[in-house]
Design an enzyme around this catalytic site. Structure first.
Site, mmCIF file in Angstrom:
data_model
loop_
_atom_site.group_PDB
_atom_site.id
_atom_site.type_symbol
_atom_site.label_atom_id
_atom_site.label_comp_id
_atom_site.label_asym_id
_atom_site.label_seq_id
_atom_site.Cartn_x
_atom_site.Cartn_y
_atom_site.Cartn_z
ATOM 1 N N LYS A 118 -7.986 4.559 -1.621
ATOM 2 C CA LYS A 118 -8.014 3.096 -1.511
ATOM 3 C C LYS A 118 -9.025 2.587 -2.515
ATOM 4 C CE LYS A 118 -5.815 0.113 1.022
ATOM 5 N NZ LYS A 118 -4.538 0.278 1.731
ATOM 6 N N ASP A 158 -2.570 -4.342 -1.967
ATOM 7 C CA ASP A 158 -3.024 -4.447 -0.575
ATOM 8 C C ASP A 158 -3.405 -5.925 -0.429
ATOM 9 O OD1 ASP A 158 -3.848 -2.589 1.859
ATOM 10 O OD2 ASP A 158 -5.458 -4.029 1.666
HETATM 11 O O1 2IT Z 1 -2.007 0.130 3.230
HETATM 12 C C1 2IT Z 1 -1.071 0.523 2.512
HETATM 13 O O2 2IT Z 1 -0.352 1.462 2.844
HETATM 14 C C2 2IT Z 1 -0.856 -0.152 1.238
HETATM 15 N N1 2IT Z 1 -1.584 -1.084 0.941
HETATM 16 C C3 2IT Z 1 0.217 0.310 0.303
HETATM 17 C C4 2IT Z 1 -0.276 1.432 -0.540
HETATM 18 C C5 2IT Z 1 0.675 1.909 -1.605
HETATM 19 O O3 2IT Z 1 0.241 2.787 -2.369
HETATM 20 O O4 2IT Z 1 1.820 1.441 -1.696
#
Ligand code: 2IT
Length: 441
Positions: A118, A158
Site C-alpha cells: 500500500k 484507493d
Molecule cells: O484496497 C484495495 O484492494 C485497493 N485499493 C485496490 C488495489 C489494487 O491494486 O487494485
C-alpha cells in the site's frame, strides 16, 4: 500483540488490523508447530520495507507545497507487491501499514499470484484544481518510480486516487522509465492498457459476494433496502450493481452528512456520483442540490441512521462503530458486508456477530477490485484485452471462490459461518505456506 503494542503503541489502525487476524488464526496456528518454528507470525506482521519520501510541488498560486509520500511493501510470498495508493490528509505510516497488512491476505484470497503493498500521501485532494492534482501526481512519481515495476511492485488507486490520477502517474512513469510498461500500474484508462470493468470491479465484486452470502443464508437481495456510505468509486460500483440486482439503494453519504433517497437511487443519480467525485468538493450535499425532489440531505449524520435491510460501508476505515451497529440492528438491519477496508470497528463486528447479523469482512467482500487489477496485469503481460463479458465472468468466478474459501475455513462446529475467521484463515494459510516453503528470508 504485547510485543507489537510496546513497539508500535501509537499505530492504532495497524495494531487493530493485526489483532483481528491473530485472533482469527490462533487455533490453526497452534495446530501447525512448523509455523511457530519458522516464526511465521513474527515475520508476517512486519512489512518487508517502507519507503518514505518528500514530495514538493507548486500550487496554482505559485506557492511551494511539501507533502510526504510512502510505499509500504508488505509481503511478497505469493507474488510481486500489489496494492493501491491513498491520497488523503489523514494518511500516516500506521494507516498504510494496516492497509498493506490487510492487502496481503486479501490478495491471497483472490486466487491470483499477488503480494501485499500500500502507499500514498498526506496530500489532500479536496478543493484542488485538476492542474494541481496533475503536478502533485508527477512530483509523487518522481520518487515512487524507483520503487516499482511490473514484476516488482504494481500500485493502483484507493481513496483519492482514481483513473485521472493513475493517468497522470503513468504519464510521468513512462517519461522516467523510457519504456511503455503498462503493467506497472493498474486502473489505467481503457484506451491505454486499462481493463474493462476495473472501475466497477470493487463494487460489482462486493455485490456478487453479498449475493453468495445471502444465498447461503437462504435469502436474496431483490427488493431489499441497501444503505451505502460514501459516494466515490467503490460506492458508485456498488450502487450500480445493487440496482441492477433489484435492490433499492436508499442512502449514500459523505464527510458532510447523509443523503436519504427514499424511492431508491436512479441511474441519473448514479452517473452524478462520478461528477461529484471529479469536482474534488467531497460533499454529498451536492446530490440533494441536483436532485431536490429525490434526495434529502442531513448534515452530520451517517448512512447508519437510515432504516435498511443491508448496510454496505464503502468509504473509510472505522466508519461504522459499535453505536452505529446497535442503531442499525434496532432499525431492523440483518446484514452488513464491509466494502471499505476495516470499515467496522471491533465493537461493531462483535455487536453484529453476537446479534446473529450476517457479517463479512472487507478483505473478502472488496477483493474484486484488486482481483480485476490482477486480470489487468495478465492482459498487459500478454498484450491483449478481454471483453466485458470475459472480465465479468472471471470476476464472478473469483468472488465465488472467495466465498467458498470463507465457508471452508469459517464454518463453526455449530454450523454457522464466521466469515471473519474464514477469510483470515484462508488468506493466512496460503501466505504462511508460501513463506515456509521459501525458507528463512
Ligand atoms: O484496497 C484495495 O484492494 C485497493 N485499493 C485496490 C488495489 C489494487 O491494486 O487494485
Amino acid at each position: 500483540m504485547a510485543k507489537l503494542q510496546a513497539k508500535y503503541g501509537q499505530e492504532k489502525e495497524y495494531l487493530q488490523a493485526v489483532q483481528e487476524v491473530l485472533e482469527s488464526i490462533e487455533d490453526v496456528y497452534n495446530q501447525h508447530p512448523e509455523f511457530e518454528k519458522a516464526k511465521i507470525v513474527e515475520r508476517l506482521v512486519e512489512p518487508d520495507r517502507i519507503f518514505t519520501f518528500r514530495v514538493t510541488w507548486i500550487d496554482d498560486k505559485g506557492e511551494v507545497q511539501t507533502n510526504l509520500g510512502y510505499r509500504v511493501q508488505f509481503n511478497s510470498a505469493i507474488g510481486p507487491y500489489k496494492g493501491g495508493l491513498r491520497f488523503h490528509k489523514a494518511v500516516t505510516p500506521s494507516m498504510l501499514k494496516f492497509l498493506g497488512f490487510e492487502q496481503t491476505f486479501k490478495n491471497a484470497l483472490t486466487t491470483l499470484p499477488m503480494g501485499g503493498a500500500k502507499g500514498g500521501s498526506d496530500f489532500d485532494p479536496v478543493g484542488k484544481s485538476d492542474a494541481e492534482i496533475m503536478r502533485f501526481c508527477q512530483a509523487f512519481m518522481l520518487e515512487l518510480w524507483k520503487c516499482i515495476g511490473p514484476d516488482q511492485d504494481i500500485p493502483a488507486g484507493d481513496v483519492g486516487v482514481g483513473g485521472r490520477e493513475i493517468g497522470f502517474l503513468y504519464g510521468m512513469y513512462k517519461k522516467l522509465a523510457r519504456e511503455y510498461n503498462t503493467g506497472v500500474l493498474t486502473g489505467k484508462g481503457a484506451t491505454w492498457g486499462g481493463s474493462i470493468l476495473r472501475p466497477e470491479a470493487t463494487g460489482f465484486g462486493a455485490l456478487y459476494f453479498t449475493q453468495h452470502l445471502l444465498h447461503k443464508a437462504g435469502k436474496n437481495i431483490e427488493g431489499k433496502r441497501v444503505a451505502l456510505s460514501g459516494f466515490g468509486n467503490v460506492a458508485w460500483g456498488a450502487a450500480t450493481k445493487a440496482k441492477q440486482l433489484g435492490a433499492k439503494v436508499i442512502a449514500i453519504s459523505g464527510p458532510d452528512g447523509v443523503c436519504e433517497i427514499p424511492d431508491g437511487i436512479t441511474d441519473e443519480m448514479i452517473d452524478y456520483m462520478l461528477v461529484m467525485r471529479a469536482s474534488n468538493r467531497n460533499k454529498v450535499e451536492d446530490m440533494a442540490v441536483k436532485f431536490p425532489a429525490l434526495a434529502k440531505f442531513t448534515p452530520g449524520k451517517k448512512s447508519w441512521s437510515v432504516k435498511c435491510d443491508i448496510a454496505l460501508p464503502c468509504a473509510f476505515q472505522n466508519e461504522l462503530n459499535g453505536d452505529d451497529a446497535k442503531e442499525l440492528i434496532a432499525n431492523g438491519t440483518w446484514c452488513c458486508c464491509e466494502v471499505s477496508n476495516m470499515g467496522c470497528t471491533p465493537e461493531a463486528i462483535h455487536t453484529f456477530q453476537s446479534n446473529g447479523i450476517l457479517f463479512a469482512p472487507g478483505k473478502a467482500v472488496n477483493a474484486g477490485g484488486v482481483a480485476t487489477s490482477g486480470l489487468e496485469m495478465t492482459q498487459n503481460a500478454s498484450h491483449i484485452s478481454w471483453s466485458a463479458q470475459e472480465v465479468d465472468d472471471k470476476l464472478h468466478f473469483i468472488m465465488q471462490s472467495i466465498h467458498e474459501a470463507c465457508v471452508k475455513y469459517g464454518t463453526q462446529p455449530d454450523g454457522h459461518i464466521d466469515y471473519v475467521k474464514g477469510a483470515n484463515i484462508a488468506g493466512f494459510m496460503k501466505v504462511a505456506t508460501a513463506m515456509l516453503e521459501q525458507g528463512i528470508i
